[in-house]
Design a protein around this motif. Structure first.
Motif, PDB file in Angstrom:
ATOM      1  N   THR A 196      52.514  28.957  34.583  1.00 24.56           N
ATOM      2  CA  THR A 196      51.734  28.773  33.353  1.00 24.56           C
ATOM      3  C   THR A 196      52.388  27.728  32.448  1.00 24.56           C
ATOM      4  O   THR A 196      51.720  26.807  31.952  1.00 24.56           O
ATOM      5  N   GLN A 249      43.057  27.297  27.782  1.00 21.18           N
ATOM      6  CA  GLN A 249      42.568  28.485  28.483  1.00 21.18           C
ATOM      7  C   GLN A 249      42.336  28.196  29.968  1.00 21.18           C
ATOM      8  O   GLN A 249      42.627  29.036  30.825  1.00 21.18           O
ATOM      9  N   ASP A 250      41.826  27.003  30.285  1.00 20.60           N
ATOM     10  CA  ASP A 250      41.645  26.632  31.692  1.00 20.60           C
ATOM     11  C   ASP A 250      42.981  26.578  32.416  1.00 20.60           C
ATOM     12  O   ASP A 250      43.099  27.008  33.575  1.00 20.60           O
ATOM     13  N   GLN A 285      44.157  30.072  33.138  1.00 20.20           N
ATOM     14  CA  GLN A 285      43.388  30.683  34.230  1.00 20.20           C
ATOM     15  C   GLN A 285      43.811  30.105  35.581  1.00 20.20           C
ATOM     16  O   GLN A 285      43.971  30.846  36.555  1.00 20.20           O
ATOM     17  N   ARG A 286      44.012  28.807  35.662  1.00 24.51           N
ATOM     18  CA  ARG A 286      44.448  28.192  36.924  1.00 24.51           C
ATOM     19  C   ARG A 286      45.812  28.711  37.340  1.00 24.51           C
ATOM     20  O   ARG A 286      46.076  28.950  38.521  1.00 24.51           O
ATOM     21  N   VAL A 312      45.496  32.178  38.866  1.00 22.34           N
ATOM     22  CA  VAL A 312      44.916  32.139  40.215  1.00 22.34           C
ATOM     23  C   VAL A 312      45.923  31.593  41.229  1.00 22.34           C
ATOM     24  O   VAL A 312      46.122  32.152  42.315  1.00 22.34           O
ATOM     25  N   GLY A 339      45.496  38.595  34.439  1.00 23.04           N
ATOM     26  CA  GLY A 339      45.337  37.294  33.822  1.00 23.04           C
ATOM     27  C   GLY A 339      46.103  37.178  32.514  1.00 23.04           C
ATOM     28  O   GLY A 339      46.561  38.170  31.945  1.00 23.04           O
ATOM     29  N   SER A 340      46.234  35.953  32.038  1.00 23.21           N
ATOM     30  CA  SER A 340      46.904  35.710  30.766  1.00 23.21           C
ATOM     31  C   SER A 340      45.935  35.924  29.612  1.00 23.21           C
ATOM     32  O   SER A 340      44.714  35.771  29.759  1.00 23.21           O
TER      33      SER A 340
END
Length: 819
Positions: free
Chosen positions: A36, A356-357, A360-361, A364, A371-372
């Motif tokens: 992240t 936010q994207d 999310q990446r 995954v 999730g964060s």
């Protein structure tokens, strides 16, 4: 100021106000925390806050990983130093798409360091042996020459003595032989030491030896013409070969200690000529072998360094990236379950979707089951200032930031600085010939910016390249003002039309304007070329440029006050509008705005009124008649009105604002001593986030003193700042006169000698004087004065500059691997 961070879809760039920022909180699972932070670093749009400031670096979660990365960074610096010494250039291209494992990098770096250290140790040992043998060979040569010479002299003396003994009387022979035999038994065997001593210490070395042994030595020295490499230090040094003869072990012990103290290297030597020849042969053979071995070792070392150079930048980027990630992870705090990391940081509002994207990446790609969490926090802290700039606006923004970073959402002076800064520079530098020279130099930097940006430039060249677009604008405005002044290296040209004046008689070329008759329409653009060269040129241009400086100064100061209005309107501060902007506009324009209007009226009407007299007696004797200095009807009434408004505006600025602020503070905090029970949690939350700013004590005396200082500063500054703009006139005059002196006293004078040699010298002196004085020193002088006018006279009207820059966590900017 860095160029625009991040990518993706962004709103249009707004240079007037900094980007809206918000404080975000990110809660990340431990298993996806590393990835992240890596993705957020690639994005470069989040400035993390240190939530562990109370902990030392060794108490933080990822201290071991940072230590590990620091050790790898040390090895990379070692490789860089070795490649620099060997002249090996690392491969500059980095393929960021290839993700290499940090463990593999650590193992590989350790293996390569061990191998390189071993090669260096062996090479140093061989090189030391080689240098010792070189010195030994020199000792054998020089000392061998001394002993050979001594043997020749001894043989010659022995032959001479034997010849004399044959001619002696036979009766004396037995006695002499007995005497000789007695002397032979009393002879003492002398010892000797050989070696090399540094030449600068040779005289002291000889003197100390003589004193330590009380003169019971014999020393010979021979100079070595070429420098030799010292085996101990590895540096080249000039040395002498010495041979010291002594008697007794005690003297030998002293000599050995003195040799050690002076850094003299000793080598064994034999008196036997046969052994000397044998030792010379052995030394020469070993030197040849060592040279071959050292060459093979250096080739192997260069191959190893070239192998390292192919991957150096990739390893360096990976290690620095990992170290930066762990430094950032150490700024995040562990939650109570120790399964998640909580981070807070500033981010532009437009980047919320991109952040936010990235979260999310990362979830995954790291196969995280959880999730964060991304959420925006409410806070009363002052956000950082972030202006998105490009390669053109960056340099102008840095000029403003050098004075002080804009407060969050404060009006940015660089919007108008892009135009006003090069314009004020050009007013002082105006000469379209010099402007073209600056333009050509700048176009070289701009057209080759891609190549130059990848090269390492000197400090001065780096500054010029960074401000290439500032210089470009300065050169364009200099050409413009030079056309207005009608000066090309101080030479006037009728570019736009013929002069509007003609001479009345033959002698008027050196006369004042009385000898000129206007025969055509007014010269359409700039100064009529006929003014140049007349005795009235200087008074005319002085008057023109002085009045023009006042007009420009008053206009820019009005712009600064208008900017304060937009600040007050943006921050919804009616107090600053009515009790700061309005009285300041009234005070400045009732005095110096009025002066500017008088200047324009005098230009338009051709009046002979004395403006100095008008302005001075406006204060000293406002009720007196103006007489011949009157420029328009009812001027006396207008002046009295302006004077009254200027006097009223001073207490208008000083008194109301502190009392209104006090009343607003009391109204804002009235009844806040008690709160409803059901709002307790929210109140605590607000107090925690805001740091208690809502309940700070209001110091009326401090506010009043501050307003008093601000009022006095503005009133006095209105006078001093207006006078300060006269530097535009002074530097413009200096530049014009220097250019004229170089042209008339150097170029034209050399031309008048009708000598080619003198003419060439004159042209060279003119070129060097123009470049050195006018294009370098005058450019720097005008730049600094324009900088001062913006920082002091313009920005102090509205610019607070007490903010701090937005410094996002990013991998795109050059970092310092030594950290």
């Amino acid at each position: 100021m860095a160029e625009s961070h991040g990518g993706g879809c962004c709103p249009p760039m707004d240079l007037m106000r900094s980007e809206p920022m918000h404080l975000v909180q990110v809660i990340v699972p431990m298993e996806s925390a590393h990835l992240t932070v890596s993705y957020l670093g690639d994005l470069g749009l989040v400035q993390f806050k240190d939530l562990n400031s109370d902990k030392s670096p060794f108490q933080r979660t990822y201290a071991a990983q940072i230590k590990r990365c620091g050790e790898m960074a040390r090895k990379i610096r070692f490789f860089k130093e070795q490649m620099s010494k060997a002249g090996v250039t690392p491969k500059e291209t980095i393929d960021k798409e290839i993700d290499i494992d940090l463990d593999d990098v650590e193992v590989k770096l350790g293996e390569l360091e061990a191998e390189l250290v071993e090669i260096n140790a062996n090479n140093d040992k061989l090189q030391r042996s080689y240098n010792e043998l070189v010195e030994y060979k020199l000792v054998l040569e020089k000392a061998g020459e001394f002993f050979a010479s001594a043997h020749r002299n001894a043989n010659a003396q022995r032959s001479e003595i034997e010849t004399e003994q044959v001619d002696e009387d036979l009766l004396e022979a037995p006695l002499l032989q007995e005497e000789k035999s007695v002397d032979t038994t009393k002879q003492v065997k002398l010892g000797f030491l050989t070696g090399l001593v540094p030449r600068e210490k040779s005289m002291v070395f000889e003197r100390i030896l003589f004193r330590a042994t009380r003169g019971n030595i014999f020393i010979r020295q021979s100079v070595i013409e070429e420098s030799v490499v010292d085996p101990n230090s590895g540096e080249k040094a000039e040395k002498n070969v010495f041979v010291v003869f002594y008697s007794g072990e005690r003297a030998k012990s002293k000599i050995l200690k003195i040799c050690e103290a002076f850094g003299a290297n000793r080598y064994p030597f034999s008196e036997d000529l046969g052994k000397q020849a044998q030792m010379m042969t052995e030394v020469s053979g070993r030197l040849s072998e060592l040279k071959t071995t050292i060459g093979a070792g250096l080739d192997h070392r260069n191959i190893l360094l070239e192998t390292i150079g192919d991957k150096f930048e990739q390893w360096n980027f990976k290690v620095r990236k990992e170290k930066a990630i762990y430094h950032t992870l150490n700024m995040l705090s562990l939650d109570v379950t120790k399964k998640c990391l909580v981070g807070e940081g500033w981010s532009p509002v437009f980047a919320a979707t991109e952040v936010q994207d990235a979260l999310q990446r990362a979830a995954v790609d790291s196969n995280s089951q959880v999730g964060s969490i991304f959420q925006v926090l409410r806070t009363k802290e002052m956000p950082p200032t972030f202006f998105r700039t490009n390669k053109f606006t960056t340099a102008f923004q840095e000029i403003v930031d050098a004075y002080g970073v804009a407060k969050y959402q404060e009006a940015n002076p660089s919007v108008f600085t892009i135009v006003t800064f090069p314009f004020l520079f050009a007013v002082m530098f105006g000469d379209w010939g010099h402007g073209i020279c600056l333009l050509l130099a700048t176009m070289y930097l701009i057209l080759r910016e891609k190549k130059l940006s990848s090269q390492k430039l000197g400090d001065i060249m780096e500054m010029a390249f960074g401000g290439r677009y500032v210089i470009f604008m300065m050169s364009l405005f200099s050409i413009y003002t030079g056309l207005i002044y009608n000066e090309f290296f101080s030479i006037p040209y009728p570019l736009f039309a013929s002069s509007a004046y003609e001479c009345r008689d033959v002698s008027c070329s050196e006369a004042t304007t009385i000898g000129l008759i206007k025969t055509r329409d007014t010269y359409p653009f700039g100064v009529d070329p006929v003014w140049h060269g007349t005795r009235s040129e200087l008074p005319f241009l002085n008057s023109l440029k002085m009045k023009m400086s006042i007009l420009i100064g008053v206009a820019q100061m009005n712009l600064g006050i208008i900017m304060s209005f937009f600040n007050a309107k943006f921050f919804k501060s009616a107090v600053n509008v009515w009790f700061q902007f309005v009285p300041q506009m009234i005070f400045l324009n009732c005095l110096f705005g009025y002066l500017s209007v008088l200047i324009i009226i005098k230009w338009c009407t051709g009046s002979q009124a004395d403006l100095y007299h008008v302005m001075i007696y406006m204060f000293l004797s406002p009720m007196d008649d103006l007489g011949e200095n009157q420029l328009f009807p009812n001027q006396k009434i207008v002046q009295l009105t302006f004077l009254f408004l200027a006097l009223v505006s001073v207490p208008w600025m000083l008194l109301p604002k502190p009392f209104i602020l006090k009343k607003q503070h009391e109204a804002r905090h009235q009844g806040l001593s008690y709160a409803h029970l059901d709002e307790t949690d929210e109140s605590l939350q607000v107090e925690t986030n805001g740091g208690g700013h809502g309940h700070e004590e209001f110091e009326f005396s401090e506010i009043f003193v501050h307003q008093l200082i601000h009022t006095i500063e503005f009133v006095l500054g209105a006078v001093s700042n207006t006078a300060s703009y006269l530097r535009l006139w002074a530097l413009s005059l200096a530049h014009s006169e220097l250019s004229s002196v170089f042209y008339e006293k150097v170029l034209l004078m050399a031309w008048g000698f009708n000598n080619v040699f003198i003419l060439i010298i004159g042209i060279l002196v003119f070129i060097f004087a123009t470049v050195g004085v006018l294009l370098v020193m005058e450019t720097l002088s005008a730049f600094l004065h324009a900088l001062r006018l913006h920082w002091v006279e313009y920005q102090n009207k509205f610019y607070e500059g007490d903010g701090y820059k937005f410094a996002p966590f990013t991998f795109t900017l050059d970092g310092n691997e030594d950290e």
